[in-house]
Scaffold this motif. Structure first.
Motif, PDB file in Angstrom:
ATOM      1  N   PRO A  53      49.402  25.244  44.196  1.00  0.00           N
ATOM      2  CA  PRO A  53      48.492  24.849  43.114  1.00  0.00           C
ATOM      3  C   PRO A  53      47.712  23.589  43.452  1.00  0.00           C
ATOM      4  CG  PRO A  53      50.758  24.283  42.565  1.00  0.00           C
ATOM      5  CD  PRO A  53      50.822  25.033  43.856  1.00  0.00           C
ATOM      6  N   LEU A  54      46.497  23.542  42.936  1.00  0.00           N
ATOM      7  CA  LEU A  54      45.608  22.384  43.115  1.00  0.00           C
ATOM      8  C   LEU A  54      45.404  21.733  41.749  1.00  0.00           C
ATOM      9  CD1 LEU A  54      43.567  20.819  45.029  1.00  0.00           C
ATOM     10  CD2 LEU A  54      41.824  22.366  44.109  1.00  0.00           C
ATOM     11  N   ARG A  55      45.707  20.458  41.673  1.00  0.00           N
ATOM     12  CA  ARG A  55      45.614  19.730  40.415  1.00  0.00           C
ATOM     13  C   ARG A  55      44.392  18.824  40.430  1.00  0.00           C
ATOM     14  NH1 ARG A  55      47.340  19.757  35.124  1.00  0.00           N
ATOM     15  NH2 ARG A  55      47.507  17.626  34.321  1.00  0.00           N
ATOM     16  N   LEU A  56      43.584  18.925  39.369  1.00  0.00           N
ATOM     17  CA  LEU A  56      42.475  18.003  39.166  1.00  0.00           C
ATOM     18  C   LEU A  56      42.848  17.057  38.040  1.00  0.00           C
ATOM     19  CD1 LEU A  56      41.015  20.618  40.382  1.00  0.00           C
ATOM     20  CD2 LEU A  56      38.977  19.713  39.270  1.00  0.00           C
ATOM     21  N   GLU A  57      42.847  15.778  38.321  1.00  0.00           N
ATOM     22  CA  GLU A  57      43.095  14.769  37.307  1.00  0.00           C
ATOM     23  C   GLU A  57      41.768  14.100  36.968  1.00  0.00           C
ATOM     24  OE1 GLU A  57      45.975  14.464  36.027  1.00  0.00           O
ATOM     25  OE2 GLU A  57      47.475  15.036  37.519  1.00  0.00           O
ATOM     26  N   LEU A  58      41.525  13.866  35.697  1.00  0.00           N
ATOM     27  CA  LEU A  58      40.309  13.148  35.272  1.00  0.00           C
ATOM     28  C   LEU A  58      39.061  13.784  35.871  1.00  0.00           C
ATOM     29  CD1 LEU A  58      41.616   9.483  35.661  1.00  0.00           C
ATOM     30  CD2 LEU A  58      41.398  10.824  33.544  1.00  0.00           C
ATOM     31  N   ALA A  59      38.779  15.003  35.450  1.00  0.00           N
ATOM     32  CA  ALA A  59      37.665  15.761  36.019  1.00  0.00           C
ATOM     33  C   ALA A  59      36.341  15.001  35.897  1.00  0.00           C
ATOM     34  CB  ALA A  59      37.545  17.109  35.316  1.00  0.00           C
ATOM     35  N   ILE A 118      35.486  25.931  32.312  1.00  0.00           N
ATOM     36  CA  ILE A 118      34.613  24.806  31.980  1.00  0.00           C
ATOM     37  C   ILE A 118      35.502  23.673  31.493  1.00  0.00           C
ATOM     38  CG2 ILE A 118      32.756  23.974  30.508  1.00  0.00           C
ATOM     39  CD1 ILE A 118      31.682  26.830  30.427  1.00  0.00           C
ATOM     40  N   LEU A 119      35.379  22.524  32.097  1.00  0.00           N
ATOM     41  CA  LEU A 119      36.164  21.351  31.728  1.00  0.00           C
ATOM     42  C   LEU A 119      35.247  20.257  31.209  1.00  0.00           C
ATOM     43  CD1 LEU A 119      38.779  20.510  34.552  1.00  0.00           C
ATOM     44  CD2 LEU A 119      39.241  21.286  32.226  1.00  0.00           C
ATOM     45  N   LYS A 120      35.764  19.470  30.314  1.00  0.00           N
ATOM     46  CA  LYS A 120      35.028  18.273  29.902  1.00  0.00           C
ATOM     47  C   LYS A 120      35.418  17.121  30.819  1.00  0.00           C
ATOM     48  CE  LYS A 120      34.458  19.577  25.083  1.00  0.00           C
ATOM     49  NZ  LYS A 120      34.684  19.214  23.663  1.00  0.00           N
ATOM     50  N   ILE A 121      34.511  16.189  30.976  1.00  0.00           N
ATOM     51  CA  ILE A 121      34.771  15.006  31.800  1.00  0.00           C
ATOM     52  C   ILE A 121      36.059  14.336  31.326  1.00  0.00           C
ATOM     53  CG2 ILE A 121      33.939  12.699  32.410  1.00  0.00           C
ATOM     54  CD1 ILE A 121      31.089  13.833  32.184  1.00  0.00           C
ATOM     55  N   GLY A 122      36.931  14.025  32.272  1.00  0.00           N
ATOM     56  CA  GLY A 122      38.169  13.343  31.951  1.00  0.00           C
ATOM     57  C   GLY A 122      39.357  14.257  31.704  1.00  0.00           C
ATOM     58  N   GLN A 123      39.087  15.563  31.523  1.00  0.00           N
ATOM     59  CA  GLN A 123      40.188  16.502  31.333  1.00  0.00           C
ATOM     60  C   GLN A 123      40.866  16.788  32.667  1.00  0.00           C
ATOM     61  OE1 GLN A 123      38.296  19.881  29.264  1.00  0.00           O
ATOM     62  NE2 GLN A 123      39.398  19.258  27.401  1.00  0.00           N
ATOM     63  N   SER A 124      42.040  17.381  32.578  1.00  0.00           N
ATOM     64  CA  SER A 124      42.784  17.758  33.778  1.00  0.00           C
ATOM     65  C   SER A 124      43.050  19.256  33.756  1.00  0.00           C
ATOM     66  CB  SER A 124      44.120  17.011  33.841  1.00  0.00           C
ATOM     67  OG  SER A 124      43.916  15.629  33.847  1.00  0.00           O
ATOM     68  N   MET A 125      43.277  19.806  34.923  1.00  0.00           N
ATOM     69  CA  MET A 125      43.655  21.221  34.990  1.00  0.00           C
ATOM     70  C   MET A 125      44.297  21.517  36.345  1.00  0.00           C
ATOM     71  SD  MET A 125      40.419  23.689  35.861  1.00  0.00           S
ATOM     72  CE  MET A 125      41.532  25.079  35.974  1.00  0.00           C
TER      73      MET A 125
END
Lengths: 111, 114
Positions: free
Chosen positions: A75-81, A12-19
Protein backbone atom coordinates in the motif's frame (compact mmCIF):
# COMPACT_ATOMS: atom_id res chain seq x y z
CA UNK A 1 -4.78 -15.26 -11.83
CA UNK A 2 -5.63 -11.59 -11.27
CA UNK A 3 -2.05 -10.22 -11.59
CA UNK A 4 -1.67 -6.78 -10.00
CA UNK A 5 -4.82 -5.24 -8.57
CA UNK A 6 -5.09 -1.60 -7.57
CA UNK A 7 -7.91 0.08 -5.69
CA UNK A 8 -9.52 2.52 -6.00
CA UNK A 9 -9.53 3.32 -9.72
CA UNK A 10 -10.49 6.96 -9.18
CA UNK A 11 -10.42 9.27 -6.19
CA UNK A 12 -10.88 12.96 -5.50
CA UNK A 13 -9.21 14.26 -2.35
CA UNK A 14 -9.35 17.64 -0.72
CA UNK A 15 -6.10 19.39 0.14
CA UNK A 16 -4.81 18.12 3.47
CA UNK A 17 -6.73 14.85 3.42
CA UNK A 18 -5.01 11.48 3.61
CA UNK A 19 -5.63 8.22 1.82
CA UNK A 20 -4.13 4.83 1.09
CA UNK A 21 -3.81 3.40 -2.40
CA UNK A 22 -4.01 -0.36 -2.27
CA UNK A 23 -1.94 -2.75 -4.39
CA UNK A 24 -2.09 -6.54 -4.30
CA UNK A 25 -0.35 -9.09 -6.51
CA UNK A 26 -0.97 -12.83 -6.64
CA UNK A 27 2.15 -13.85 -8.58
CA UNK A 28 4.42 -14.26 -5.55
CA UNK A 29 6.73 -11.54 -6.87
CA UNK A 30 9.39 -10.24 -4.52
CA UNK A 31 9.85 -6.86 -6.18
CA UNK A 32 7.10 -4.27 -6.05
CA UNK A 33 7.06 -0.66 -7.16
CA UNK A 34 4.93 2.45 -7.04
CA UNK A 35 5.12 4.91 -9.93
CA UNK A 36 3.33 8.10 -10.74
CA UNK A 37 2.65 9.38 -14.23
CA UNK A 38 1.97 13.04 -14.83
CA UNK A 39 0.44 14.18 -18.16
CA UNK A 40 2.87 13.84 -21.07
CA UNK A 41 5.53 12.39 -18.84
CA UNK A 42 7.02 9.00 -18.16
CA UNK A 43 6.75 6.96 -15.02
CA UNK A 44 8.54 8.28 -11.97
CA UNK A 45 9.44 5.85 -9.20
CA UNK A 46 8.03 6.78 -5.79
CA UNK A 47 8.94 3.79 -3.60
CA UNK A 48 9.94 0.21 -4.13
CA UNK A 49 10.32 -3.01 -2.17
CA UNK A 50 12.54 -6.04 -2.72
CA UNK A 51 10.62 -8.22 -0.32
CA UNK A 52 8.36 -8.29 2.72
CA UNK A 53 9.61 -5.92 5.38
CA UNK A 54 12.00 -4.07 3.05
CA UNK A 55 11.18 -0.77 1.38
CA UNK A 56 13.21 2.07 -0.07
CA UNK A 57 12.75 5.48 -1.65
CA UNK A 58 12.66 6.08 -5.36
CA UNK A 59 13.04 9.33 -7.30
CA UNK A 60 10.02 11.20 -5.91
CA UNK A 61 9.20 9.90 -2.38
CA UNK A 62 8.26 13.17 -0.66
CA UNK A 63 4.70 13.20 0.65
CA UNK A 64 4.32 9.42 0.47
CA UNK A 65 4.90 6.41 2.67
CA UNK A 66 4.75 2.67 2.05
CA UNK A 67 4.77 -0.57 3.96
CA UNK A 68 5.32 -4.19 2.92
CA UNK A 69 4.09 -6.51 5.64
CA UNK A 70 3.33 -9.36 3.22
CA UNK A 71 4.65 -10.47 -0.18
CA UNK A 72 1.26 -9.76 -1.76
CA UNK A 73 0.45 -6.24 -0.53
CA UNK A 74 2.22 -2.92 -1.05
CA UNK A 75 0.00 0.00 0.00
CA UNK A 76 0.96 3.60 -0.72
CA UNK A 77 -0.03 6.19 1.86
CA UNK A 78 -0.53 9.86 1.06
CA UNK A 79 -0.45 12.15 4.07
CA UNK A 80 -1.65 15.76 3.78
CA UNK A 81 -2.58 15.61 0.11
CA UNK A 82 -1.40 18.50 -2.07
CA UNK A 83 -2.42 19.54 -5.63
CA UNK A 84 1.06 18.48 -6.82
CA UNK A 85 0.06 14.90 -6.03
CA UNK A 86 -2.65 14.95 -8.68
CA UNK A 87 -1.48 12.16 -10.97
CA UNK A 88 -2.07 8.61 -12.12
CA UNK A 89 -0.48 6.07 -9.83
CA UNK A 90 0.69 2.65 -10.99
CA UNK A 91 1.74 -0.28 -8.91
CA UNK A 92 3.96 -2.94 -10.48
CA UNK A 93 5.60 -6.21 -9.51
CA UNK A 94 8.22 -8.51 -10.96
CA UNK A 95 10.58 -11.34 -10.17
CA UNK A 96 14.33 -10.93 -10.37
CA UNK A 97 14.83 -11.09 -14.11
CA UNK A 98 11.48 -10.59 -15.76
CA UNK A 99 9.49 -7.68 -17.01
CA UNK A 100 7.24 -5.75 -14.65
CA UNK A 101 3.51 -6.36 -14.46
CA UNK A 102 1.43 -3.26 -13.86
CA UNK A 103 -1.92 -2.63 -12.29
CA UNK A 104 -4.56 -0.60 -14.11
CA UNK A 105 -3.76 2.55 -12.20
CA UNK A 106 -5.42 4.92 -9.75
CA UNK A 107 -6.35 8.36 -11.04
CA UNK A 108 -6.05 10.79 -8.13
CA UNK A 109 -7.18 14.41 -8.16
CA UNK A 110 -6.39 16.72 -5.26
CA UNK A 111 -8.55 19.84 -5.12
CA UNK B 1 19.19 14.83 -15.92
CA UNK B 2 16.94 12.48 -17.81
CA UNK B 3 18.72 9.17 -18.27
CA UNK B 4 16.26 7.73 -20.79
CA UNK B 5 14.96 9.95 -23.56
CA UNK B 6 12.33 9.45 -26.19
CA UNK B 7 12.72 12.54 -28.32
CA UNK B 8 9.61 12.08 -30.44
CA UNK B 9 6.44 12.69 -28.42
CA UNK B 10 4.31 11.42 -31.29
CA UNK B 11 4.49 9.42 -34.50
CA UNK B 12 1.85 8.85 -37.15
CA UNK B 13 2.10 6.10 -39.77
CA UNK B 14 -0.13 4.47 -42.33
CA UNK B 15 -1.47 1.00 -41.74
CA UNK B 16 0.82 -1.62 -43.25
CA UNK B 17 3.91 0.59 -43.11
CA UNK B 18 6.81 0.39 -40.69
CA UNK B 19 6.77 2.25 -37.37
CA UNK B 20 10.14 3.12 -35.85
CA UNK B 21 10.25 4.39 -32.30
CA UNK B 22 13.54 5.62 -30.89
CA UNK B 23 15.08 5.80 -27.44
CA UNK B 24 18.41 7.12 -26.16
CA UNK B 25 20.02 6.54 -22.79
CA UNK B 26 22.96 8.06 -20.98
CA UNK B 27 23.79 5.63 -18.17
CA UNK B 28 26.27 3.00 -19.35
CA UNK B 29 25.35 0.82 -16.35
CA UNK B 30 22.01 -0.05 -17.94
CA UNK B 31 22.15 -3.57 -19.31
CA UNK B 32 18.53 -4.50 -19.89
CA UNK B 33 16.05 -2.59 -21.98
CA UNK B 34 12.32 -2.96 -22.31
CA UNK B 35 9.46 -1.54 -24.32
CA UNK B 36 6.03 -1.21 -22.78
CA UNK B 37 2.79 -0.36 -24.52
CA UNK B 38 0.04 1.61 -22.85
CA UNK B 39 -3.56 2.11 -23.88
CA UNK B 40 -5.66 4.90 -22.32
CA UNK B 41 -7.01 4.12 -18.85
CA UNK B 42 -4.89 0.97 -18.61
CA UNK B 43 -1.56 0.12 -17.05
CA UNK B 44 1.52 -0.39 -19.21
CA UNK B 45 2.00 -3.89 -20.57
CA UNK B 46 5.29 -5.46 -21.53
CA UNK B 47 6.02 -5.69 -25.23
CA UNK B 48 9.59 -6.78 -25.84
CA UNK B 49 13.01 -6.59 -24.21
CA UNK B 50 16.67 -6.88 -25.05
CA UNK B 51 19.75 -7.64 -23.02
CA UNK B 52 22.94 -5.67 -23.59
CA UNK B 53 24.66 -8.82 -24.82
CA UNK B 54 22.46 -8.78 -27.91
CA UNK B 55 21.95 -6.22 -30.64
CA UNK B 56 18.59 -7.46 -31.89
CA UNK B 57 15.56 -9.25 -30.54
CA UNK B 58 12.53 -10.15 -32.59
CA UNK B 59 9.03 -11.20 -31.59
CA UNK B 60 6.55 -11.45 -34.41
CA UNK B 61 5.94 -7.99 -35.85
CA UNK B 62 8.10 -6.34 -33.20
CA UNK B 63 11.88 -6.02 -33.34
CA UNK B 64 14.10 -4.12 -30.96
CA UNK B 65 17.59 -3.03 -32.00
CA UNK B 66 20.29 -2.00 -29.55
CA UNK B 67 23.35 0.07 -30.45
CA UNK B 68 25.45 0.11 -27.29
CA UNK B 69 28.16 2.38 -28.62
CA UNK B 70 25.57 5.02 -29.50
CA UNK B 71 23.47 4.25 -26.38
CA UNK B 72 20.47 4.00 -28.63
CA UNK B 73 17.67 1.54 -29.10
CA UNK B 74 14.76 1.42 -31.47
CA UNK B 75 11.52 -0.50 -31.78
CA UNK B 76 10.36 -1.50 -35.25
CA UNK B 77 6.79 -2.55 -35.88
CA UNK B 78 6.16 -4.18 -39.24
CA UNK B 79 3.50 -4.08 -40.55
CA UNK B 80 1.81 -1.49 -38.38
CA UNK B 81 -1.82 -2.06 -37.51
CA UNK B 82 -4.48 0.32 -36.14
CA UNK B 83 -4.52 -1.72 -32.91
CA UNK B 84 -0.90 -0.71 -32.38
CA UNK B 85 -2.04 2.85 -31.68
CA UNK B 86 -0.90 3.47 -28.10
CA UNK B 87 1.78 5.15 -26.03
CA UNK B 88 5.10 3.30 -26.11
CA UNK B 89 7.53 3.64 -23.23
CA UNK B 90 11.17 2.73 -23.38
CA UNK B 91 12.68 1.59 -20.07
CA UNK B 92 16.20 0.75 -18.99
CA UNK B 93 17.42 -1.15 -15.95
CA UNK B 94 20.13 -3.21 -14.34
CA UNK B 95 18.22 -6.36 -13.39
CA UNK B 96 20.77 -7.72 -10.96
CA UNK B 97 21.62 -4.48 -9.22
CA UNK B 98 19.71 -1.56 -7.85
CA UNK B 99 16.62 -3.71 -7.16
CA UNK B 100 16.03 -3.99 -10.89
CA UNK B 101 14.46 -0.56 -10.94
CA UNK B 102 13.56 0.64 -14.39
CA UNK B 103 14.02 4.20 -15.59
CA UNK B 104 11.37 5.21 -18.09
CA UNK B 105 11.33 7.62 -20.99
CA UNK B 106 8.43 10.04 -21.42
CA UNK B 107 6.77 7.91 -24.08
CA UNK B 108 5.92 8.19 -27.77
CA UNK B 109 2.30 8.22 -28.87
CA UNK B 110 1.94 6.09 -31.99
CA UNK B 111 -1.07 6.58 -34.24
CA UNK B 112 -1.61 4.08 -37.02
CA UNK B 113 -4.05 5.35 -39.62
CA UNK B 114 -6.26 2.89 -41.51
Amino acid sequence: NAGVTQTPKFRILKIGQSMTLQCTQDMNHNYMYWYRQDPGMGLKLIYYSVGAGITDKGEVPNGYNVSRSTTEDFPLRLELAAPSQTSVYFCASRTANTEAFFGQGTRLTVV
Amino acid sequence: DQQVKQNSPSLSVQEGRISILNCDYTNSMFDYFLWYKKYPAEGPTFLISISSIKDKNEDGRFTVFLNKSAKHLSLHIVPSQPGDSAVYFCAASSPYTNAGKSTFGDGTTLTVKP
